[in-house]
Design a protein around this motif. Structure first.
Motif, PDB file in Angstrom:
ATOM      1  N   PHE A  97      40.044  17.278 131.682  1.00  0.00           N
ATOM      2  CA  PHE A  97      39.141  18.375 131.348  1.00  0.00           C
ATOM      3  C   PHE A  97      37.683  17.940 131.537  1.00  0.00           C
ATOM      4  O   PHE A  97      36.872  18.670 132.124  1.00  0.00           O
ATOM      5  CB  PHE A  97      39.383  18.810 129.903  1.00  0.00           C
ATOM      6  CG  PHE A  97      38.518  19.953 129.445  1.00  0.00           C
ATOM      7  CD1 PHE A  97      38.597  21.195 130.053  1.00  0.00           C
ATOM      8  CD2 PHE A  97      37.632  19.790 128.391  1.00  0.00           C
ATOM      9  CE1 PHE A  97      37.792  22.255 129.625  1.00  0.00           C
ATOM     10  CE2 PHE A  97      36.836  20.830 127.953  1.00  0.00           C
ATOM     11  CZ  PHE A  97      36.917  22.064 128.573  1.00  0.00           C
ATOM     12  N   TYR A 132      41.264  22.285 136.511  1.00  0.00           N
ATOM     13  CA  TYR A 132      41.590  23.164 135.382  1.00  0.00           C
ATOM     14  C   TYR A 132      43.003  23.730 135.542  1.00  0.00           C
ATOM     15  O   TYR A 132      43.752  23.853 134.563  1.00  0.00           O
ATOM     16  CB  TYR A 132      40.577  24.295 135.257  1.00  0.00           C
ATOM     17  CG  TYR A 132      39.175  23.831 134.923  1.00  0.00           C
ATOM     18  CD1 TYR A 132      38.941  22.850 133.968  1.00  0.00           C
ATOM     19  CD2 TYR A 132      38.060  24.370 135.572  1.00  0.00           C
ATOM     20  CE1 TYR A 132      37.664  22.413 133.667  1.00  0.00           C
ATOM     21  CE2 TYR A 132      36.775  23.949 135.271  1.00  0.00           C
ATOM     22  CZ  TYR A 132      36.579  22.969 134.324  1.00  0.00           C
ATOM     23  OH  TYR A 132      35.304  22.544 134.026  1.00  0.00           O
ATOM     24  N   ILE A 139      45.540  21.204 134.453  1.00  0.00           N
ATOM     25  CA  ILE A 139      45.606  21.118 132.986  1.00  0.00           C
ATOM     26  C   ILE A 139      46.385  22.292 132.421  1.00  0.00           C
ATOM     27  O   ILE A 139      47.250  22.137 131.543  1.00  0.00           O
ATOM     28  CB  ILE A 139      44.189  21.090 132.384  1.00  0.00           C
ATOM     29  CG1 ILE A 139      43.395  19.892 132.909  1.00  0.00           C
ATOM     30  CG2 ILE A 139      44.258  21.054 130.849  1.00  0.00           C
ATOM     31  CD1 ILE A 139      41.913  19.954 132.605  1.00  0.00           C
ATOM     32  N   PRO A 158      40.374  25.068 129.027  1.00  0.00           N
ATOM     33  CA  PRO A 158      40.427  25.064 130.487  1.00  0.00           C
ATOM     34  C   PRO A 158      40.463  26.458 131.090  1.00  0.00           C
ATOM     35  O   PRO A 158      39.915  26.675 132.180  1.00  0.00           O
ATOM     36  CB  PRO A 158      41.704  24.272 130.802  1.00  0.00           C
ATOM     37  CG  PRO A 158      42.478  24.234 129.541  1.00  0.00           C
ATOM     38  CD  PRO A 158      41.500  24.327 128.435  1.00  0.00           C
ATOM     39  N   LYS A 196      37.605  27.502 133.627  1.00  0.00           N
ATOM     40  CA  LYS A 196      38.036  28.016 134.926  1.00  0.00           C
ATOM     41  C   LYS A 196      37.378  29.373 135.182  1.00  0.00           C
ATOM     42  O   LYS A 196      36.907  29.647 136.286  1.00  0.00           O
ATOM     43  CB  LYS A 196      39.565  28.159 134.962  1.00  0.00           C
ATOM     44  CG  LYS A 196      40.084  28.760 136.258  1.00  0.00           C
ATOM     45  CD  LYS A 196      41.596  28.962 136.240  1.00  0.00           C
ATOM     46  CE  LYS A 196      42.061  29.631 137.529  1.00  0.00           C
ATOM     47  NZ  LYS A 196      43.531  29.855 137.545  1.00  0.00           N
TER      48      LYS A 196
END
Length: 212
Positions: free
Chosen positions: A90, A109, A112, A122, A126
């Motif tokens: 992150f 992102y 994740i 995230p 994003k």
């Protein structure tokens, strides 16, 4: 082009500074980049700044070296991406976004999110990256997911409001912003200082006019 000019300017400033003073800490960092040499270089620049606060070249040098170190850390992290935990990935994504490498940030992102679909942060970041890429429809989906996974996520509502304004969905944008105003921005540690309060208030005034 602008970045190249800034980088060239920084190099010219470095040469000028080297001609005037003993710049061993700066040279040591350039010769062997790392946290230890970076810390020594920044300490040296801070001392120079304290001696002559009006010297703007020192601040520019600090910005230049900070940029070099951020890029070094990011490249190291990317090389070891698969071994990083979610929090470290992150932070890597955030560094990439700060460096305006937005598509790369989105890719991280997404990695994740694949393993942590219920983690709001995230999704929110994003959404911010997609917003800056002017991909407003995709940003809306990511930001709504950030809100879905954390109803108290102040930043998600704020970024969603800015994004919805670009989509001309003024009523929903106003609703999201008013929800944000009802939340404690500092409560969950996600307060995003990147958006000044004045800019948020300006958006709200625009939305009030659009939704009379």
């Amino acid at each position: 082009m602008k970045r190249k000019i800034l980088a060239l300017t920084a190099v010219v400033l470095f040469v000028a500074l080297a001609a005037q003073t003993n710049v061993n800490p700066l040279r040591e960092y350039l010769n062997e980049p790392g946290l230890e040499t970076f810390s020594a270089a920044m300490t040296y620049l801070a001392q120079m700044q304290a001696k002559n606060p009006a010297n703007r070249r020192v601040e520019l040098q600090a910005a230049y070296f900070a940029g070099l170190e951020a890029r070094r850390i990011m490249e190291t992290a990317k090389d070891k991406l698969e071994s990083l935990n979610a929090g470290e990935k992150f932070l890597t994504g955030n560094i990439l976004m700060a460096l305006d490498r937005l598509p790369e940030a989105v890719e991280i992102y997404d990695q994740i999110i694949l393993d942590n679909p219920d983690w709001s942060c995230p999704w929110r970041h994003k959404g911010e990256a997609l917003f800056k890429m002017k991909n407003y429809k995709a940003a809306a989906k990511a930001l709504d997911k950030a809100i879905e996974t954390n109803k108290q996520h102040y930043d998600a509502y704020v970024w969603a409001a800015f994004n919805l304004y670009e989509l001309k969905k003024y009523k929903q944008a106003r609703q999201y912003l008013e929800i944000a105003f009802s939340l404690n921005a500092e409560a969950d540690g996600h307060h995003d200082e990147e958006i000044p309060g004045e800019k948020i208030q300006d958006l709200y005034e625009k939305l009030k006019k659009k939704t009379k």
